[in-house]
Write a protein that holds these residues in place. Structure first.
Motif, PDB file in Angstrom:
ATOM      1  N   ARG A  15      37.699  24.051  34.747  1.00  0.00           N
ATOM      2  CA  ARG A  15      36.399  24.302  35.393  1.00  0.00           C
ATOM      3  C   ARG A  15      36.509  23.960  36.876  1.00  0.00           C
ATOM      4  N   ALA A  18      38.382  33.591  44.146  1.00  0.00           N
ATOM      5  CA  ALA A  18      37.841  33.366  42.800  1.00  0.00           C
ATOM      6  C   ALA A  18      38.222  34.509  41.857  1.00  0.00           C
ATOM      7  N   SER A  19      38.163  35.772  42.347  1.00  0.00           N
ATOM      8  CA  SER A  19      38.501  36.915  41.474  1.00  0.00           C
ATOM      9  C   SER A  19      39.946  36.791  40.994  1.00  0.00           C
ATOM     10  N   ALA A  61      40.402  33.874  38.558  1.00  0.00           N
ATOM     11  CA  ALA A  61      39.773  34.187  37.264  1.00  0.00           C
ATOM     12  C   ALA A  61      40.677  35.105  36.440  1.00  0.00           C
ATOM     13  N   ARG A  62      41.240  36.122  37.122  1.00  0.00           N
ATOM     14  CA  ARG A  62      42.150  37.059  36.434  1.00  0.00           C
ATOM     15  C   ARG A  62      43.374  36.320  35.912  1.00  0.00           C
ATOM     16  N   LYS A 100      42.411  33.432  33.356  1.00  0.00           N
ATOM     17  CA  LYS A 100      41.479  33.879  32.310  1.00  0.00           C
ATOM     18  C   LYS A 100      40.209  33.008  32.252  1.00  0.00           C
ATOM     19  N   LEU A 101      39.599  32.884  33.414  1.00  0.00           N
ATOM     20  CA  LEU A 101      38.374  32.086  33.525  1.00  0.00           C
ATOM     21  C   LEU A 101      37.192  33.018  33.803  1.00  0.00           C
ATOM     22  N   ALA A 102      36.006  32.572  33.438  1.00  0.00           N
ATOM     23  CA  ALA A 102      34.805  33.348  33.783  1.00  0.00           C
ATOM     24  C   ALA A 102      34.531  33.152  35.279  1.00  0.00           C
ATOM     25  N   HIS A 103      34.399  34.260  36.000  1.00  0.00           N
ATOM     26  CA  HIS A 103      34.101  34.188  37.434  1.00  0.00           C
ATOM     27  C   HIS A 103      32.589  34.266  37.602  1.00  0.00           C
ATOM     28  N   PHE A 108      35.664  28.172  33.732  1.00  0.00           N
ATOM     29  CA  PHE A 108      34.947  29.021  34.691  1.00  0.00           C
ATOM     30  C   PHE A 108      35.229  28.602  36.132  1.00  0.00           C
ATOM     31  N   ILE A 109      34.947  29.544  37.028  1.00  0.00           N
ATOM     32  CA  ILE A 109      34.976  29.261  38.470  1.00  0.00           C
ATOM     33  C   ILE A 109      33.591  29.521  39.012  1.00  0.00           C
TER      34      ILE A 109
END
Ligand code: AMP
Length: 222
Positions: A6, A21-22, A25-26, A29-32, A85-86
């Motif tokens: 997180r 962040a993009s 996240a890619r 595998k985190l929710a952006h 997440f980020i």
């Protein structure tokens, strides 16, 4: 690296939070979770939330804390956030940071990393004025920096490139003032915790990305 990382990204408008962040996240595998993007989609859809926030966004102001805290509470409760997440664009005030602490506490979660991207003010203005954003996938371009191969079309998905309504020079300067007054104090708020890192946001996106992933992998250097 923990399975469910997180991360909070702090930085002024134009500091490169969205691009970084993009990619993180890619890769991890985190929710952006980009609150500006969520709000812009609400404005585009003409929803109740969108109608409530449109004027303040176009003027470069901040949406009220209560609205933002409710929005983030809903978003963090969605299943994809459970794998990590980020946060990109939240928190933006000390009151939001305190509300986030309470929320995470209730969820028995904590933040692993807080990165603050540092970029001098004049560079921030140049980066925002001239920015073009893909209306489909959100990728950022710049008229003199990251120029798309075909004018007004995204290299990745062919979507139409648009200028943000709040990227005019006067509004950008207003957003920077709001950042200095309301958001910059978060560097002190988080500065005391071991998870906080200052990052030089001036080099090319690739260099910034590698300095941040160095910290995520535990090999970061000041
Ligand atoms: P951004 O895309 O992050 O630059 O956000 C665009 C605009 O959305 C900001 O200038 C604010 O008007 C609004 N906004 C986004 N996130 C927040 C937040 N956490 N608190 C208040 N307003 C926000």
């Amino acid at each position: 690296m923990t399975e469910s990382m997180r991360i909070i990204l702090l930085g002024a408008p134009g500091s490169g939070k969205g691009t970084l962040a993009s990619r993180l996240a890619r890769e991890f595998k985190l929710a952006h979770i980009a609150t500006g993007d969520i709000l812009r989609r609400a404005v585009e859809a003409g929803s109740v939330l969108g109608r409530e926030v449109e004027a303040v966004m176009n003027q470069g102001g901040l949406v009220p804390d209560t609205v933002m805290v409710d929005l983030i509470a809903d978003r963090l409760a969605q299943p994809d956030a459970a794998r990590g997440f980020i946060l990109d664009g939240f928190p933006r005030t000390v009151a939001q940071a305190m509300a986030l602490d309470k929320l995470l506490d209730r969820m028995s979660l904590s933040i692993d990393h807080v990165f603050h991207l540092n970029v001098p003010e004049e560079d921030l203005v140049k980066r925002s004025v001239g920015r073009r954003v893909c209306s489909e996938c959100g990728r950022n371009y710049h008229l003199t920096g990251a120029v798309p191969r075909q004018a007004d079309r995204c290299d990745e998905c062919g979507g139409e490139l648009r200028e943000r309504d709040d990227d005019g020079e006067d509004t950008v300067r207003r957003r920077l003032k709001v950042y200095q007054d309301s958001t910059r104090p978060l560097a002190e708020y988080y500065g005391a915790c071991g998870a906080f890192r200052e990052v030089d946001g001036t080099p090319a996106p690739d260099v910034v990305y590698h300095s941040v992933t160095g910290w995520l992998r535990g090999t970061g250097r000041r």
